[in-house]
Each structure stands twice: as structure tokens, then as C-alpha cells.
Design a protein around this motif. Structure first.
Motif, short mmCIF file in Angstrom:
data_model
loop_
_atom_site.label_atom_id
_atom_site.label_comp_id
_atom_site.label_asym_id
_atom_site.label_seq_id
_atom_site.Cartn_x
_atom_site.Cartn_y
_atom_site.Cartn_z
N ASP A 255 -13.87 -3.27 -3.58
CA ASP A 255 -13.61 -3.08 -2.15
C ASP A 255 -13.80 -1.62 -1.77
O ASP A 255 -13.79 -0.73 -2.62
CB ASP A 255 -12.18 -3.51 -1.80
CG ASP A 255 -11.93 -4.99 -2.09
OD1 ASP A 255 -12.90 -5.77 -2.06
OD2 ASP A 255 -10.76 -5.35 -2.34
N ALA A 256 -13.93 -1.38 -0.48
CA ALA A 256 -14.12 0.00 -0.01
C ALA A 256 -12.80 0.76 0.02
O ALA A 256 -12.72 1.90 -0.44
CB ALA A 256 -14.76 0.00 1.37
N VAL A 257 -11.78 0.14 0.57
CA VAL A 257 -10.51 0.84 0.72
C VAL A 257 -9.39 -0.16 0.90
O VAL A 257 -9.60 -1.26 1.43
CB VAL A 257 -10.56 1.82 1.93
CG1 VAL A 257 -10.71 1.04 3.23
CG2 VAL A 257 -9.33 2.72 1.97
N HIS A 258 -8.18 0.18 0.42
CA HIS A 258 -6.97 -0.59 0.65
C HIS A 258 -5.95 0.30 1.35
O HIS A 258 -5.77 1.46 0.98
CB HIS A 258 -6.36 -1.08 -0.67
CG HIS A 258 -7.09 -2.23 -1.29
ND1 HIS A 258 -6.42 -3.25 -1.95
CD2 HIS A 258 -8.40 -2.55 -1.32
CE1 HIS A 258 -7.31 -4.13 -2.40
NE2 HIS A 258 -8.52 -3.71 -2.04
N ARG A 259 -5.27 -0.27 2.35
CA ARG A 259 -4.20 0.44 3.04
C ARG A 259 -2.97 -0.46 3.10
O ARG A 259 -3.06 -1.67 2.96
CB ARG A 259 -4.62 0.85 4.44
CG ARG A 259 -5.79 1.84 4.49
CD ARG A 259 -6.05 2.29 5.92
NE ARG A 259 -7.16 3.26 5.98
CZ ARG A 259 -8.43 2.93 6.14
NH1 ARG A 259 -8.76 1.65 6.24
NH2 ARG A 259 -9.36 3.85 6.18
N VAL A 260 -1.82 0.17 3.33
CA VAL A 260 -0.56 -0.57 3.47
C VAL A 260 0.01 -0.29 4.85
O VAL A 260 0.17 0.87 5.25
CB VAL A 260 0.46 -0.16 2.39
CG1 VAL A 260 1.71 -1.04 2.48
CG2 VAL A 260 -0.16 -0.26 0.99
N GLN A 261 0.31 -1.36 5.58
CA GLN A 261 0.83 -1.23 6.94
C GLN A 261 2.21 -1.85 7.04
O GLN A 261 2.47 -2.90 6.46
CB GLN A 261 -0.12 -1.93 7.93
CG GLN A 261 0.30 -1.83 9.38
CD GLN A 261 -0.76 -2.39 10.32
OE1 GLN A 261 -1.95 -2.27 10.06
NE2 GLN A 261 -0.32 -2.98 11.42
N GLY A 262 3.09 -1.20 7.80
CA GLY A 262 4.42 -1.76 8.03
C GLY A 262 5.47 -1.33 7.04
O GLY A 262 6.57 -1.89 7.03
N LEU A 263 5.18 -0.34 6.21
CA LEU A 263 6.18 0.14 5.26
C LEU A 263 7.36 0.77 5.99
O LEU A 263 7.16 1.52 6.95
CB LEU A 263 5.57 1.18 4.32
CG LEU A 263 4.80 0.67 3.11
CD1 LEU A 263 4.02 1.82 2.48
CD2 LEU A 263 5.75 0.05 2.09
N PRO A 264 8.58 0.47 5.58
CA PRO A 264 9.73 1.14 6.20
C PRO A 264 9.60 2.66 6.09
O PRO A 264 9.28 3.19 5.03
CB PRO A 264 10.91 0.63 5.35
CG PRO A 264 10.46 -0.69 4.83
CD PRO A 264 8.98 -0.53 4.58
N GLY A 265 9.81 3.33 7.21
CA GLY A 265 9.72 4.79 7.22
C GLY A 265 8.33 5.31 7.52
O GLY A 265 8.15 6.53 7.64
N GLU A 266 7.33 4.42 7.63
CA GLU A 266 5.96 4.84 7.93
C GLU A 266 5.53 4.21 9.25
O GLU A 266 5.57 2.99 9.41
CB GLU A 266 5.00 4.42 6.81
CG GLU A 266 5.34 4.99 5.44
CD GLU A 266 5.10 6.48 5.35
OE1 GLU A 266 4.42 7.03 6.24
OE2 GLU A 266 5.61 7.10 4.40
N SER A 267 5.11 5.03 10.20
CA SER A 267 4.74 4.52 11.53
C SER A 267 3.30 4.07 11.62
O SER A 267 2.90 3.43 12.60
CB SER A 267 4.99 5.61 12.58
OG SER A 267 4.24 6.78 12.28
N ALA A 268 2.50 4.39 10.60
CA ALA A 268 1.07 4.05 10.61
C ALA A 268 0.66 3.59 9.22
O ALA A 268 1.39 3.81 8.24
CB ALA A 268 0.25 5.27 11.05
N PRO A 269 -0.49 2.93 9.12
CA PRO A 269 -0.97 2.53 7.80
C PRO A 269 -1.15 3.73 6.89
O PRO A 269 -1.53 4.82 7.34
CB PRO A 269 -2.32 1.85 8.10
CG PRO A 269 -2.22 1.42 9.53
CD PRO A 269 -1.39 2.46 10.20
N VAL A 270 -0.88 3.54 5.60
CA VAL A 270 -1.03 4.61 4.62
C VAL A 270 -1.95 4.14 3.50
O VAL A 270 -2.17 2.94 3.31
CB VAL A 270 0.33 5.05 4.03
CG1 VAL A 270 1.25 5.55 5.13
CG2 VAL A 270 0.98 3.90 3.26
#
Length: 262
Positions: A35-50
Motif C-alpha cells: 500500500d502507499a500509506v496507512h493513517r489512523v483516524q479518531g484516536l483519543p487525544g488526536e483531532s486529525a488523522p495521524v
């Protein structure tokens, strides 16, 4: 089913990272794969995908000590524990990762862009609340291994009864690709997994491949819709066993850690 589910790669290499057996860079490289890239969205304490590296580190900081896999199918919530919102999203994706140590789960959303031959694949792991309860219908490794042996015999009987040889150029090419990967010494699971888990996963993947080939095998590669439906229905119990075994294999690291602590 020549490739691992993305949830399997994330759980296996995430567990190795959480256990201090691999570096963050190596874990992320293995999870992302082609894959090109993986991100994580909705983590507690994070307002944007990381990014995945930061996402895995954040999960550790939230108290996550391990990762389990769920491979649900209609009528079979394999590996899930709720709530309904998470189960529905996991069922739609046909896979999910459930954290141990924090009431969180991850469901992949895959998007593709670009022309044929140059497809750019991005994965967003949606982090959602889960219910802390035993996962549904997950066998032990020993149970999975015994079930697989019986499933292999059953599949042979069923395929013979249906008159399916699962052979031909397409089937042979798929099997050759599987053998080539095995001979290349690819890591079926990440460091830290017991050899029995590797055996169970490899056999489950081979049986799943047999099922895929059997459903699509026919004269000239064409199968009538009614015939395909009949094959799928006849092989459904075997497919269910193979999915259960895959989940047991991916979850073996967590189960082993819990036995040691107990």
C-alpha cells in the motif's frame, strides 16, 4: 486468499512492536506492505488523522498491550464483542482489529486511485470504541488445528462430489505463486509468535485458496451463477473453519501473553 488481511498484518506486527521485538520502522513497513500509506483516524487525544507510526505509539500510551483480529461475515461475528456500531462497520469491511488494554478497535477503509497497473492504495484505520468482552467464536490454536485437519478432508469430499478439480492454468498459476512465496521464506507472522500459530495460519490460507479456486473453477474459467452459488453453499462450513483458524493464529500472541500473566 494469497495475501494476508490488513487486520492480520496490523495485529501481528503491532504485537511484535508492543512486545519490543521489532522497531517502529520495521513494524510499519511490514503493515503497509504494497500500500502507499496507512493513517489512523479518531484516536483519543488526536483531532486529525495521524501516521501509523504515531498511531501505534499513541495506542501504547493509551494502555494498549496487544491486538486481536476479527474476521466477521454475515451471520458470523467472528472475533467481535460489540457494540453494534463497531460490529456493523467491521462486518462491512470484513475485518477489524480489537485492542487489549483499552476499549478501542480499528476498522480499515481502503481507497484506490490511479490507472490500472499503477494503482495508489491508501488505508485509513478508523479508531472506535469497543465493548470489553470475550470475542465471539474464537477457538484456541489446538482447536483450530484439529478443525482444519477435518476441514481439509471435508473439502476434498465436497469437491469430489461436485466434480471440481480446482485445476487449470489459473489455478496452477495461483498455486505456483503460493509455493513461490513459501519457498522464498516469507514471514507468515511477526516475531514472537509460536511455531504452531504459523502452521495453523499457513494451512488456513491454503484451504482458503482451495475454496477460492474451487468456486471459480470451470470449463474455460466460466462458471454459471447457479453452479457457483451451489459450490459456495457446499463449501461454507469449510470457509468458516478457515476464517476461525486465521483469527486463532493472529490472536495467538495475545493469548500466550495472557497465559503467562495468569
Amino acid at each position: 486468499m494469497l495475501s494476508e488481511p490488513r487486520s492480520g498484518r496490523l495485529a501481528a506486527w503491532g504485537n511484535a512492536l508492543l512486545g519490543g521485538l521489532v522497531s517502529p520502522d520495521d513494524a510499519v513497513l511490514a503493515v503497509v506492505g504494497d500500500d502507499a500509506v496507512h493513517r489512523v483516524q479518531g484516536l483519543p487525544g488526536e483531532s486529525a488523522p495521524v501516521g501509523l507510526t504515531l498511531g501505534l505509539g499513541r495506542l501504547r500510551a493509551l494502555g494498549v498491550t496487544g491486538l486481536r483480529v476479527a474476521l466477521p461475515a454475515p451471520g458470523h461475528p467472528l472475533g467481535l464483542s460489540g457494540p453494534p456500531e463497531f460490529n456493523a462497520r467491521a462486518l462491512d469491511a470484513e475485518e477489524a482489529v480489537v485492542a487489549v488494554g483499552a476499549a478501542l478497535g480499528l476498522v480499515p477503509e481502503v481507497s484506490e486511485a490511479g490507472p490500472a497497473g499503477d494503482v495508489h492504495v491508501e488505508v485509513v484505520w478508523h479508531c472506535l470504541p469497543v465493548r470489553e468482552a470475550p470475542p465471539a467464536d474464537v477457538p484456541s490454536l489446538g482447536e483450530a488445528e484439529r478443525e482444519l485437519a477435518e476441514a481439509l478432508r471435508e473439502a476434498t469430499v465436497v469437491l469430489t462430489r461436485l466434480g471440481v478439480a480446482a485445476s487449470g492454468p489459473v489455478a496452477e498459476a495461483a498455486l505456483d505463486a503460493y509455493r513461490a512465496r513459501a519457498e522464498a521464506g516469507r514471514e507468515v507472522l511477526a516475531p514472537g509468535y509460536p511455531p504452531r500459530a504459523v502452521r495453523v495460519l499457513e494451512l488456513a490460507q491454503r484451504i482458503a485458496l482451495m475454496m477460492d479456486l474451487a468456486v471459480g473453477a470451470g470449463h474455460g474459467g466460466a462458471v454459471a451463477a447457479s453452479e457457483m452459488a451451489a459450490r459456495t453453499e457446499a463449501l461454507r462450513p469449510v470457509e468458516r473453519v478457515a476464517r476461525r483458524a486465521q483469527v486463532a493464529a493472529y490472536n495467538a500472541y495475545v493469548e500466550e501473553q495472557e497465559r503467562r500473566r495468569g
